[in-house]
Design a protein around this motif. Structure first.
Motif, PDB file in Angstrom:
ATOM      1  N   GLY A  20      -5.417   0.364  -1.479  1.00  0.00           N
ATOM      2  CA  GLY A  20      -4.283   1.096  -2.031  1.00  0.00           C
ATOM      3  C   GLY A  20      -3.098   0.249  -2.476  1.00  0.00           C
ATOM      4  N   GLY A  21      -3.198  -1.087  -2.389  1.00  0.00           N
ATOM      5  CA  GLY A  21      -2.059  -1.942  -2.747  1.00  0.00           C
ATOM      6  C   GLY A  21      -1.779  -1.904  -4.247  1.00  0.00           C
ATOM      7  N   GLY A  75       0.824  -1.206   0.000  1.00  0.00           N
ATOM      8  CA  GLY A  75       0.000   0.000   0.000  1.00  0.00           C
ATOM      9  C   GLY A  75       0.853   1.249   0.000  1.00  0.00           C
ATOM     10  N   PHE A  76       0.191   2.357   0.127  1.00  0.00           N
ATOM     11  CA  PHE A  76       0.856   3.662   0.043  1.00  0.00           C
ATOM     12  C   PHE A  76       1.930   3.821   1.132  1.00  0.00           C
ATOM     13  N   ILE A  77       1.528   3.841   2.377  1.00  0.00           N
ATOM     14  CA  ILE A  77       2.506   4.092   3.446  1.00  0.00           C
ATOM     15  C   ILE A  77       3.430   2.878   3.595  1.00  0.00           C
ATOM     16  N   SER A 108      -2.950   3.808  13.429  1.00  0.00           N
ATOM     17  CA  SER A 108      -4.308   4.228  13.796  1.00  0.00           C
ATOM     18  C   SER A 108      -4.635   5.516  13.045  1.00  0.00           C
ATOM     19  N   LEU A 165      -0.002  -2.155   9.131  1.00  0.00           N
ATOM     20  CA  LEU A 165      -0.623  -1.087   8.335  1.00  0.00           C
ATOM     21  C   LEU A 165      -1.781  -1.577   7.477  1.00  0.00           C
ATOM     22  N   THR A 186      -2.324  11.740   5.357  1.00  0.00           N
ATOM     23  CA  THR A 186      -0.948  11.473   4.928  1.00  0.00           C
ATOM     24  C   THR A 186      -0.961  11.411   3.403  1.00  0.00           C
ATOM     25  N   ASP A 210      -4.110 -12.570   2.769  1.00  0.00           N
ATOM     26  CA  ASP A 210      -5.062 -11.711   3.462  1.00  0.00           C
ATOM     27  C   ASP A 210      -4.871 -11.851   4.967  1.00  0.00           C
ATOM     28  N   VAL A 211      -4.775 -10.738   5.660  1.00  0.00           N
ATOM     29  CA  VAL A 211      -4.571 -10.837   7.115  1.00  0.00           C
ATOM     30  C   VAL A 211      -5.794 -11.417   7.834  1.00  0.00           C
ATOM     31  N   ASP A 215       0.276  -8.465   1.748  1.00  0.00           N
ATOM     32  CA  ASP A 215      -0.783  -7.596   1.225  1.00  0.00           C
ATOM     33  C   ASP A 215      -1.755  -8.451   0.421  1.00  0.00           C
ATOM     34  N   SER A 216      -3.038  -8.089   0.505  1.00  0.00           N
ATOM     35  CA  SER A 216      -4.049  -8.874  -0.210  1.00  0.00           C
ATOM     36  C   SER A 216      -4.284  -8.348  -1.619  1.00  0.00           C
ATOM     37  N   LYS A 241     -11.375   1.059  13.687  1.00  0.00           N
ATOM     38  CA  LYS A 241      -9.965   1.416  13.895  1.00  0.00           C
ATOM     39  C   LYS A 241      -9.713   1.690  15.380  1.00  0.00           C
ATOM     40  N   GLN A 269      -8.785   6.848  -0.564  1.00  0.00           N
ATOM     41  CA  GLN A 269      -7.723   7.008   0.424  1.00  0.00           C
ATOM     42  C   GLN A 269      -7.642   8.456   0.891  1.00  0.00           C
TER      43      GLN A 269
HETATM   44  N1  LIG Z   1      -3.141   7.580   4.385  1.00  0.00           N
HETATM   45  C1  LIG Z   1      -3.700   8.214   5.409  1.00  0.00           C
HETATM   46  O1  LIG Z   1      -3.961   9.416   5.340  1.00  0.00           O
HETATM   47  C2  LIG Z   1      -4.011   7.482   6.692  1.00  0.00           C
HETATM   48  C3  LIG Z   1      -4.567   8.205   7.751  1.00  0.00           C
HETATM   49  C4  LIG Z   1      -4.863   7.553   8.919  1.00  0.00           C
HETATM   50  C5  LIG Z   1      -4.602   6.203   9.064  1.00  0.00           C
HETATM   51  N2  LIG Z   1      -4.065   5.516   8.039  1.00  0.00           N
HETATM   52  C6  LIG Z   1      -3.836   4.076   8.227  1.00  0.00           C
HETATM   53  O2  LIG Z   1      -2.563   3.706   7.728  1.00  0.00           O
HETATM   54  C7  LIG Z   1      -2.618   2.382   7.201  1.00  0.00           C
HETATM   55  C8  LIG Z   1      -2.033   2.395   5.802  1.00  0.00           C
HETATM   56  O3  LIG Z   1      -2.838   3.229   5.008  1.00  0.00           O
HETATM   57  P1  LIG Z   1      -2.466   3.668   3.536  1.00  0.00           P
HETATM   58  O4  LIG Z   1      -2.837   5.082   3.406  1.00  0.00           O
HETATM   59  O5  LIG Z   1      -1.126   3.223   3.186  1.00  0.00           O
HETATM   60  O6  LIG Z   1      -3.578   2.861   2.726  1.00  0.00           O
HETATM   61  P2  LIG Z   1      -3.425   1.735   1.641  1.00  0.00           P
HETATM   62  O7  LIG Z   1      -4.793   1.308   1.260  1.00  0.00           O
HETATM   63  O8  LIG Z   1      -2.537   2.176   0.539  1.00  0.00           O
HETATM   64  O9  LIG Z   1      -2.693   0.591   2.439  1.00  0.00           O
HETATM   65  C9  LIG Z   1      -3.351  -0.407   3.112  1.00  0.00           C
HETATM   66  C10 LIG Z   1      -2.894  -1.718   2.513  1.00  0.00           C
HETATM   67  O10 LIG Z   1      -3.490  -2.775   3.257  1.00  0.00           O
HETATM   68  C11 LIG Z   1      -3.822  -3.776   2.329  1.00  0.00           C
HETATM   69  N3  LIG Z   1      -4.898  -4.570   2.898  1.00  0.00           N
HETATM   70  C12 LIG Z   1      -6.167  -4.183   3.135  1.00  0.00           C
HETATM   71  N4  LIG Z   1      -6.862  -5.197   3.634  1.00  0.00           N
HETATM   72  C13 LIG Z   1      -6.009  -6.245   3.721  1.00  0.00           C
HETATM   73  C14 LIG Z   1      -6.147  -7.564   4.156  1.00  0.00           C
HETATM   74  N5  LIG Z   1      -7.333  -8.005   4.600  1.00  0.00           N
HETATM   75  N6  LIG Z   1      -5.069  -8.383   4.132  1.00  0.00           N
HETATM   76  C15 LIG Z   1      -3.869  -7.930   3.663  1.00  0.00           C
HETATM   77  N7  LIG Z   1      -3.696  -6.671   3.225  1.00  0.00           N
HETATM   78  C16 LIG Z   1      -4.752  -5.847   3.258  1.00  0.00           C
HETATM   79  C17 LIG Z   1      -4.267  -3.042   1.087  1.00  0.00           C
HETATM   80  O11 LIG Z   1      -4.190  -3.862  -0.069  1.00  0.00           O
HETATM   81  C18 LIG Z   1      -3.308  -1.885   1.050  1.00  0.00           C
HETATM   82  O12 LIG Z   1      -2.184  -2.182   0.270  1.00  0.00           O
HETATM   83  C19 LIG Z   1      -4.074   1.956   7.235  1.00  0.00           C
HETATM   84  O13 LIG Z   1      -4.255   1.095   8.320  1.00  0.00           O
HETATM   85  C20 LIG Z   1      -4.830   3.234   7.464  1.00  0.00           C
HETATM   86  O14 LIG Z   1      -6.023   3.053   8.206  1.00  0.00           O
HETATM   87  C21 LIG Z   1      -3.757   6.119   6.841  1.00  0.00           C
END
Ligand SMILES: NC(=O)c1ccc[n+]([C@@H]2O[C@H](COP(=O)([O-])OP(=O)(O)OC[C@H]3O[C@@H](n4cnc5c(N)ncnc54)[C@H](O)[C@@H]3O)[C@@H](O)[C@H]2O)c1
Length: 330
Positions: free
Chosen positions: A48-49, A20-22, A131, A87, A186, A67-68, A41-42, A160, A198
């Motif tokens: 966002g993956g 995913g992104f972060i 979180s 994450l 973020t 998948d987690v 990652d799923s 969350k 996102q």
């Molecule tokens: N980006 C932001 O602004 C922000 C703000 C607050 C919190 N967060 C938290 O940070 C974390 C990362 O967020 P992000 O912005 O990178 O989003 P993202 O969607 O890019 O990353 C989340 C990743 O988790 C993977 N995923 C989702 N469900 C899954 C599962 N069941 N099994 C395996 N993988 C799974 C997705 O494929 C994705 O790649 C998240 O938990 C999100 O709640 C992000």
């Protein structure tokens, strides 16, 4: 820097949501520091993956597409890891309202399962949980500190919140070491720009890069933003500092800004572009939190972390990334 690299060299790390992104930006930072990195990652298409997120480092990380929610693969993934950056999550507020049970399964049940697997098979592990500021709901006061009441305005916020507290509970009761960072908006390279699942900023940046006008809903709302490199630094700092075990911390950004002023910064960083101010769509208004910005003084004090990339520079870097790589994100 040299010291940091040494601290991570050879360390066995798992990043859930690592494509995913972060997660992928974190994976890059860990690879630079020579850590032993596993990503799970799923790749569910609405999230966002994206495999392109690890382009260039694919031979230096192990990627496990699973998948987690699957308890069987979890044990195998978790058991020899020293640090887990947790994450993986369903991040869309609107999707959590449309399909609340899936959000519950990913953001809550799977989190509890992961902690159970750690309790039984890797009780010494350190976990950093991503979180969200969303769990505060509409703020009673600003800046929001960690003592603010939690009153989520959507299903995602509730799940969350529970996910976060399971981590703290397992720290307190079972001696796992966990830390929760409440991330704010973020943004940066590798965020989802296909839609607003996102962040709305992804949609704005995509429109700017494509030479289209974007919509600003409202415009007066105040927000803080964290550039992804600063977020990654914070995640690494949280993993390292013993003083933050069992703690919950806000992350903020380098300044507070209204959405309209942010839109002007996007246009300036892009060198051209335009936007239209629109009123909030009714279904979003119901779960909107109005003005929000945090104080992250507690985390700064505990770790010495602070944001290093100013907002305008962060926008320039993000736009430059999508100018070059946009087709991989559409
Ligand atoms: N980006 C932001 O602004 C922000 C703000 C607050 C919190 N967060 C938290 O940070 C974390 C990362 O967020 P992000 O912005 O990178 O989003 P993202 O969607 O890019 O990353 C989340 C990743 O988790 C993977 N995923 C989702 N469900 C899954 C599962 N069941 N099994 C395996 N993988 C799974 C997705 O494929 C994705 O790649 C998240 O938990 C999100 O709640 C992000």
């Amino acid at each position: 820097m040299e010291q940091l690299e040494k601290a991570w060299a050879g360390r066995r790390v798992l990043v859930t949501g690592g494509l995913g992104f972060i997660g992928s930006n974190l994976a890059r930072a860990l690879v630079e520091r020579s850590a032993d990195v596993v990503l799970v990652d799923s790749l569910i298409p609405e999230y966002g993956g994206n495999l392109f997120n690890v382009a260039g480092i694919e031979d230096r990380v192990r990627v496990n597409i699973s998948d987690v929610r699957d308890p069987h693969s979890l044990r195998h993934l978790v058991q020899d890891r020293e640090v887990i950056f947790n994450l993986a999550g369903q991040t869309s507020h609107m999707d959590s309202m449309a399909d609340p049970v899936t959000d519950l399964e990913i953001n809550c049940v799977a989190q509890l399962r992961l902690l159970e697997v750690c309790r039984h098979h890797n009780p010494g592990v350190k976990i950093v949980f991503a979180s969200t500021r969303q769990i505060y709901g509409k703020p009673d006061y600003l800046p929001v500190d960690e003592k603010h009441l939690l009153r989520p305005t959507d299903v995602n916020g509730i799940n969350k919140m529970a996910g976060e507290w399971y981590h703290i509970l397992y720290n307190n009761v079972y001696g796992l070491r966990s830390t929760a960072l409440r991330l704010t908006n973020t943004f940066g390279p590798r965020m989802r720009v296909k839609d607003a699942r996102q962040t709305f900023l992804g949609v704005w940046i995509r429109a700017a890069v494509e030479g289209r006008a974007f919509e600003v809903w409202g415009g007066e709302q105040l927000r803080d933003f964290t550039y992804v490199d600063d977020c990654v630094d914070a995640l690494l700092a949280a993993a390292d500092a013993k003083a933050v075990d069992g703690g919950i911390f806000n992350l903020g950004g380098d300044r507070v800004i209204s959405l309209k002023d942010l839109a002007d910064l996007v246009v300036a960083a892009n060198g051209s572009g335009s936007y239209a101010i629109k009123s909030f769509p009714p279904e979003r208004k119901k779960i909107d939190i109005g003005d929000y910005y945090a104080t992250d003084a507690k985390f700064r004090q505990a770790t010495g972390w602070r944001p290093r990339v100013p907002l305008d520079e962060a926008l320039r870097r993000s736009i430059a990334f999508y100018r070059e790589n946009l087709p991989h994100y559409l």
